[in-house]
Design a protein around this motif. Structure first.
Motif, PDB file in Angstrom:
ATOM      1  N   PRO A  41     -14.796 -22.036  -0.603  1.00 26.33           N
ATOM      2  CA  PRO A  41     -13.382 -22.427  -0.559  1.00 26.33           C
ATOM      3  C   PRO A  41     -12.557 -21.358   0.168  1.00 26.33           C
ATOM      4  O   PRO A  41     -12.799 -20.156  -0.005  1.00 26.33           O
ATOM      5  CB  PRO A  41     -12.999 -22.511  -2.035  1.00 26.33           C
ATOM      6  N   PRO A  42     -11.611 -21.780   1.009  1.00 29.69           N
ATOM      7  CA  PRO A  42     -10.793 -20.818   1.756  1.00 29.69           C
ATOM      8  C   PRO A  42     -10.145 -19.794   0.819  1.00 29.69           C
ATOM      9  O   PRO A  42      -9.670 -20.132  -0.251  1.00 29.69           O
ATOM     10  CB  PRO A  42      -9.730 -21.696   2.435  1.00 29.69           C
ATOM     11  N   GLY A  43     -10.159 -18.557   1.240  1.00 33.51           N
ATOM     12  CA  GLY A  43      -9.535 -17.491   0.471  1.00 33.51           C
ATOM     13  C   GLY A  43     -10.368 -16.969  -0.679  1.00 33.51           C
ATOM     14  O   GLY A  43      -9.915 -16.103  -1.422  1.00 33.51           O
ATOM     15  N   THR A  44     -11.589 -17.481  -0.860  1.00 35.87           N
ATOM     16  CA  THR A  44     -12.450 -16.992  -1.932  1.00 35.87           C
ATOM     17  C   THR A  44     -12.789 -15.535  -1.665  1.00 35.87           C
ATOM     18  O   THR A  44     -13.307 -15.187  -0.616  1.00 35.87           O
ATOM     19  CB  THR A  44     -13.755 -17.824  -2.009  1.00 35.87           C
ATOM     20  N   ARG A  45     -12.473 -14.684  -2.638  1.00 39.94           N
ATOM     21  CA  ARG A  45     -12.750 -13.251  -2.494  1.00 39.94           C
ATOM     22  C   ARG A  45     -13.307 -12.727  -3.808  1.00 39.94           C
ATOM     23  O   ARG A  45     -12.880 -13.133  -4.887  1.00 39.94           O
ATOM     24  CB  ARG A  45     -11.477 -12.478  -2.158  1.00 39.94           C
ATOM     25  N   PHE A  46     -14.240 -11.789  -3.693  1.00 37.23           N
ATOM     26  CA  PHE A  46     -14.878 -11.197  -4.858  1.00 37.23           C
ATOM     27  C   PHE A  46     -14.736  -9.684  -4.802  1.00 37.23           C
ATOM     28  O   PHE A  46     -14.722  -9.085  -3.724  1.00 37.23           O
ATOM     29  CB  PHE A  46     -16.370 -11.564  -4.891  1.00 37.23           C
ATOM     30  N   ASP A  47     -14.648  -9.068  -5.980  1.00 39.37           N
ATOM     31  CA  ASP A  47     -14.633  -7.612  -6.061  1.00 39.37           C
ATOM     32  C   ASP A  47     -16.019  -7.049  -5.771  1.00 39.37           C
ATOM     33  O   ASP A  47     -16.155  -5.957  -5.239  1.00 39.37           O
ATOM     34  CB  ASP A  47     -14.189  -7.149  -7.449  1.00 39.37           C
ATOM     35  N   ALA A  48     -17.028  -7.807  -6.171  1.00 37.23           N
ATOM     36  CA  ALA A  48     -18.411  -7.367  -5.960  1.00 37.23           C
ATOM     37  C   ALA A  48     -19.293  -8.585  -5.756  1.00 37.23           C
ATOM     38  O   ALA A  48     -19.037  -9.656  -6.315  1.00 37.23           O
ATOM     39  CB  ALA A  48     -18.907  -6.565  -7.160  1.00 37.23           C
ATOM     40  N   ARG A  64     -16.697 -12.517   4.916  1.00 41.86           N
ATOM     41  CA  ARG A  64     -15.535 -13.323   4.556  1.00 41.86           C
ATOM     42  C   ARG A  64     -15.142 -13.298   3.095  1.00 41.86           C
ATOM     43  O   ARG A  64     -14.077 -13.798   2.744  1.00 41.86           O
ATOM     44  CB  ARG A  64     -15.786 -14.776   4.955  1.00 41.86           C
ATOM     45  N   SER A  65     -15.964 -12.736   2.201  1.00 41.48           N
ATOM     46  CA  SER A  65     -15.700 -13.000   0.784  1.00 41.48           C
ATOM     47  C   SER A  65     -15.619 -11.778  -0.120  1.00 41.48           C
ATOM     48  O   SER A  65     -15.561 -11.931  -1.329  1.00 41.48           O
ATOM     49  CB  SER A  65     -16.789 -13.946   0.244  1.00 41.48           C
ATOM     50  N   GLY A  70     -14.343  -3.554  -1.893  1.00 39.81           N
ATOM     51  CA  GLY A  70     -15.314  -4.153  -2.802  1.00 39.81           C
ATOM     52  C   GLY A  70     -16.720  -3.588  -2.623  1.00 39.81           C
ATOM     53  O   GLY A  70     -16.942  -2.653  -1.845  1.00 39.81           O
ATOM     54  N   THR A  71     -17.649  -4.172  -3.340  1.00 39.41           N
ATOM     55  CA  THR A  71     -19.029  -3.680  -3.352  1.00 39.41           C
ATOM     56  C   THR A  71     -20.001  -4.824  -3.093  1.00 39.41           C
ATOM     57  O   THR A  71     -19.816  -5.924  -3.611  1.00 39.41           O
ATOM     58  CB  THR A  71     -19.359  -3.052  -4.730  1.00 39.41           C
ATOM     59  N   PHE A  72     -21.028  -4.541  -2.319  1.00 36.60           N
ATOM     60  CA  PHE A  72     -22.117  -5.482  -2.065  1.00 36.60           C
ATOM     61  C   PHE A  72     -23.410  -4.807  -2.512  1.00 36.60           C
ATOM     62  O   PHE A  72     -23.732  -3.714  -2.039  1.00 36.60           O
ATOM     63  CB  PHE A  72     -22.200  -5.831  -0.579  1.00 36.60           C
ATOM     64  N   ILE A  73     -24.120  -5.442  -3.430  1.00 38.06           N
ATOM     65  CA  ILE A  73     -25.387  -4.901  -3.915  1.00 38.06           C
ATOM     66  C   ILE A  73     -26.478  -5.923  -3.635  1.00 38.06           C
ATOM     67  O   ILE A  73     -26.417  -7.050  -4.125  1.00 38.06           O
ATOM     68  CB  ILE A  73     -25.344  -4.594  -5.426  1.00 38.06           C
ATOM     69  N   GLN A  74     -27.451  -5.534  -2.846  1.00 38.28           N
ATOM     70  CA  GLN A  74     -28.594  -6.416  -2.600  1.00 38.28           C
ATOM     71  C   GLN A  74     -29.739  -5.949  -3.482  1.00 38.28           C
ATOM     72  O   GLN A  74     -30.096  -4.779  -3.486  1.00 38.28           O
ATOM     73  CB  GLN A  74     -29.034  -6.403  -1.146  1.00 38.28           C
ATOM     74  N   TYR A  75     -30.302  -6.903  -4.244  1.00 36.69           N
ATOM     75  CA  TYR A  75     -31.411  -6.553  -5.125  1.00 36.69           C
ATOM     76  C   TYR A  75     -32.622  -7.444  -4.892  1.00 36.69           C
ATOM     77  O   TYR A  75     -33.576  -7.430  -5.657  1.00 36.69           O
ATOM     78  CB  TYR A  75     -30.978  -6.596  -6.599  1.00 36.69           C
ATOM     79  N   GLY A  76     -32.596  -8.195  -3.814  1.00 39.39           N
ATOM     80  CA  GLY A  76     -33.728  -9.050  -3.477  1.00 39.39           C
ATOM     81  C   GLY A  76     -33.549  -9.599  -2.079  1.00 39.39           C
ATOM     82  O   GLY A  76     -32.484  -9.462  -1.475  1.00 39.39           O
ATOM     83  N   ALA A  77     -34.593 -10.231  -1.576  1.00 38.89           N
ATOM     84  CA  ALA A  77     -34.553 -10.822  -0.236  1.00 38.89           C
ATOM     85  C   ALA A  77     -35.316 -12.141  -0.252  1.00 38.89           C
ATOM     86  O   ALA A  77     -36.309 -12.320   0.441  1.00 38.89           O
ATOM     87  CB  ALA A  77     -35.115  -9.856   0.791  1.00 38.89           C
ATOM     88  N   LEU A  78     -34.846 -13.080  -1.082  1.00 45.02           N
ATOM     89  CA  LEU A  78     -35.533 -14.354  -1.243  1.00 45.02           C
ATOM     90  C   LEU A  78     -35.644 -15.132   0.063  1.00 45.02           C
ATOM     91  O   LEU A  78     -36.556 -15.935   0.225  1.00 45.02           O
ATOM     92  CB  LEU A  78     -34.837 -15.205  -2.302  1.00 45.02           C
ATOM     93  N   SER A  79     -34.723 -14.914   0.985  1.00 43.57           N
ATOM     94  CA  SER A  79     -34.778 -15.620   2.263  1.00 43.57           C
ATOM     95  C   SER A  79     -35.875 -15.064   3.167  1.00 43.57           C
ATOM     96  O   SER A  79     -36.260 -15.708   4.134  1.00 43.57           O
ATOM     97  CB  SER A  79     -33.433 -15.518   2.992  1.00 43.57           C
ATOM     98  N   GLY A  80     -36.344 -13.852   2.848  1.00 41.74           N
ATOM     99  CA  GLY A  80     -37.315 -13.207   3.719  1.00 41.74           C
ATOM    100  C   GLY A  80     -36.674 -12.568   4.945  1.00 41.74           C
ATOM    101  O   GLY A  80     -37.364 -12.037   5.816  1.00 41.74           O
ATOM    102  N   ILE A  81     -35.355 -12.619   4.989  1.00 37.22           N
ATOM    103  CA  ILE A  81     -34.611 -12.076   6.136  1.00 37.22           C
ATOM    104  C   ILE A  81     -33.698 -10.970   5.615  1.00 37.22           C
ATOM    105  O   ILE A  81     -32.953 -11.179   4.659  1.00 37.22           O
ATOM    106  CB  ILE A  81     -33.770 -13.175   6.812  1.00 37.22           C
ATOM    107  N   PRO A  82     -33.735  -9.796   6.236  1.00 33.63           N
ATOM    108  CA  PRO A  82     -32.857  -8.713   5.762  1.00 33.63           C
ATOM    109  C   PRO A  82     -31.382  -9.033   5.988  1.00 33.63           C
ATOM    110  O   PRO A  82     -31.033  -9.904   6.776  1.00 33.63           O
ATOM    111  CB  PRO A  82     -33.285  -7.502   6.604  1.00 33.63           C
ATOM    112  N   PHE A  96     -21.863  -0.414   0.102  1.00 36.91           N
ATOM    113  CA  PHE A  96     -23.139  -1.112   0.099  1.00 36.91           C
ATOM    114  C   PHE A  96     -24.161  -0.329  -0.711  1.00 36.91           C
ATOM    115  O   PHE A  96     -24.236   0.894  -0.612  1.00 36.91           O
ATOM    116  CB  PHE A  96     -23.665  -1.297   1.531  1.00 36.91           C
ATOM    117  N   ALA A  97     -24.928  -1.061  -1.501  1.00 37.14           N
ATOM    118  CA  ALA A  97     -26.014  -0.451  -2.269  1.00 37.14           C
ATOM    119  C   ALA A  97     -27.191  -1.413  -2.233  1.00 37.14           C
ATOM    120  O   ALA A  97     -27.022  -2.635  -2.237  1.00 37.14           O
ATOM    121  CB  ALA A  97     -25.582  -0.195  -3.708  1.00 37.14           C
TER     122      ALA A  97
END
Length: 164
Positions: A41-48, A64-65, A70-82, A96-97
């Motif tokens: 949805p337009p304007g959707t924003r997250f703190d993390a 965009r979100s 804010g913070t982005f934490i990657q803990y997996g790669a289910l898509s197989g793409i980094p 980023f973490a």
């Protein structure tokens, strides 16, 4: 399980799912968005954002979100793409973490590992970490179990039981 843990810590999580099929597995009472990343949805924003998928969905969320700072934490790669490096480079305002369980296990001390196992086993005993089971197969039917695992319409985990 992650959503339940976050809620127990006082966080108000929103689940971002890749398909409508996953909606039934979530606990009631949490906002849910089904998206490929481009139709949030337009304007959707997250703190993390805690991401287990990577790839283009992660890039969309990063670009965009996430709120400024804010913070982005990657803990997996289910898509197989980094996670695309260009998406990371474009957001200097985002922390980023990257949490890889294997790395943590090798760097955590014995006390931290024992505490993590104790919390995990308690969650298993009290049902917090319950997962639906689609089927249980004997090892003699491994091929059938693997075919069932690959079925995109499968609902639940596939278990192997060496005793049946």
């Amino acid at each position: 399980m992650l959503i339940k843990l976050l809620a127990m810590e006082g966080v108000a999580p929103t689940a971002i799912l890749r398909s409508e099929k996953s909606r039934h597995r979530l606990a009631e009472g949490f906002p849910i968005v089904v998206t490929d990343g481009s139709n949030l949805p337009p304007g959707t924003r997250f703190d993390a954002v805690l991401d287990a998928v990577g790839g283009t969905l992660a890039a969309e969320l990063i670009s965009r979100s996430i709120h400024h700072g804010g913070t982005f934490i990657q803990y997996g790669a289910l898509s197989g793409i980094p996670v695309p490096q260009a998406a990371i480079a474009a957001r200097a305002d985002v922390r980023f973490a990257f949490l890889w369980l294997r790395t943590w296990v090798h760097s955590a001390g014995r006390e931290a590992l024992e505490a993590a196992f104790a919390r995990s086993f308690a969650g298993l005993r009290n049902g917090l970490f319950a997962s639906p089971v689609a089927a249980t197969y004997p090892l003699s039917r491994l091929g059938e179990a693997l075919a069932h695992q690959a079925d995109p319409l499968r609902n639940g985990k596939i278990l192997l039981d060496p005793h049946c």
